[in-house]
Design a protein around this motif. Structure first.
Motif, PDB file in Angstrom:
ATOM      1  N   TYR A  22      24.052  62.079  49.641  1.00  0.00           N
ATOM      2  CA  TYR A  22      25.225  61.204  49.720  1.00  0.00           C
ATOM      3  C   TYR A  22      26.331  61.810  50.574  1.00  0.00           C
ATOM      4  O   TYR A  22      27.269  61.130  50.959  1.00  0.00           O
ATOM      5  N   VAL A  25      26.489  60.116  54.083  1.00  0.00           N
ATOM      6  CA  VAL A  25      27.016  58.754  54.222  1.00  0.00           C
ATOM      7  C   VAL A  25      28.187  58.678  55.204  1.00  0.00           C
ATOM      8  O   VAL A  25      28.209  57.786  56.064  1.00  0.00           O
ATOM      9  N   PRO A  26      29.175  59.595  55.177  1.00  0.00           N
ATOM     10  CA  PRO A  26      30.258  59.488  56.171  1.00  0.00           C
ATOM     11  C   PRO A  26      29.765  59.637  57.608  1.00  0.00           C
ATOM     12  O   PRO A  26      30.228  58.931  58.506  1.00  0.00           O
ATOM     13  N   TYR A  27      28.800  60.537  57.816  1.00  0.00           N
ATOM     14  CA  TYR A  27      28.263  60.709  59.169  1.00  0.00           C
ATOM     15  C   TYR A  27      27.515  59.452  59.615  1.00  0.00           C
ATOM     16  O   TYR A  27      27.642  59.008  60.761  1.00  0.00           O
ATOM     17  N   ALA A  29      28.069  56.475  58.532  1.00  0.00           N
ATOM     18  CA  ALA A  29      29.059  55.405  58.729  1.00  0.00           C
ATOM     19  C   ALA A  29      29.713  55.530  60.104  1.00  0.00           C
ATOM     20  O   ALA A  29      29.937  54.522  60.777  1.00  0.00           O
ATOM     21  N   LEU A  32      27.123  54.399  62.643  1.00  0.00           N
ATOM     22  CA  LEU A  32      26.984  52.946  62.568  1.00  0.00           C
ATOM     23  C   LEU A  32      28.196  52.246  63.191  1.00  0.00           C
ATOM     24  O   LEU A  32      28.040  51.253  63.916  1.00  0.00           O
ATOM     25  N   PHE A  33      29.385  52.769  62.946  1.00  0.00           N
ATOM     26  CA  PHE A  33      30.597  52.192  63.537  1.00  0.00           C
ATOM     27  C   PHE A  33      30.564  52.291  65.064  1.00  0.00           C
ATOM     28  O   PHE A  33      30.878  51.322  65.760  1.00  0.00           O
ATOM     29  N   THR A  36      28.080  49.832  66.443  1.00  0.00           N
ATOM     30  CA  THR A  36      28.626  48.479  66.343  1.00  0.00           C
ATOM     31  C   THR A  36      29.651  48.220  67.439  1.00  0.00           C
ATOM     32  O   THR A  36      29.666  47.146  68.049  1.00  0.00           O
TER      33      THR A  36
END
Length: 109
Positions: A22, A25-27, A29, A32-33, A36
């Protein structure tokens, strides 16, 4: 003497090594950002290019239609003007005098 850092000393490798996935998750994110944002910029650029292409097409169609309209009007004018010559009822051509002869200038008097 301090121990050498293990290859797993990076934050995400250490988190995975400890079983704490967990922490990834920040990496994920951030990745993914970024993906996007790149996709959004690509989509907006493609849409803008399509819009410019459509605008050029509309301008070309407008120019074509205007040119056809003027050529048709000129053709109709020429057909209407030439009809007396086709029927043989044309008058003898004489130049049209559009203005009075120039008056004598006070400089030449």
């Amino acid at each position: 003497m301090p121990d050498r850092a293990e290859p797993a000393s990076l934050p995400y490798k250490a988190a995975v090594a400890r079983g704490g996935w967990y922490w990834l998750v920040p990496y994920l994110a951030i990745v993914l950002f970024a993906l996007t944002m790149f996709a959004l910029v690509g989509y907006i650029d493609k849409r803008d290019a399509d819009e410019r292409r459509a605008m050029v097409e509309r301008d070309m169609q407008w120019a074509d239609q205007t040119l056809r309209l003027h050529l048709t009007a000129n053709q109709d004018f020429l057909v209407h003007t030439a009809s007396p010559w086709r029927t043989g009822r044309a008058r003898k051509w004489r130049p049209i005098r559009r203005c009075a002869p120039p008056a004598r200038s006070w400089l030449t008097a």
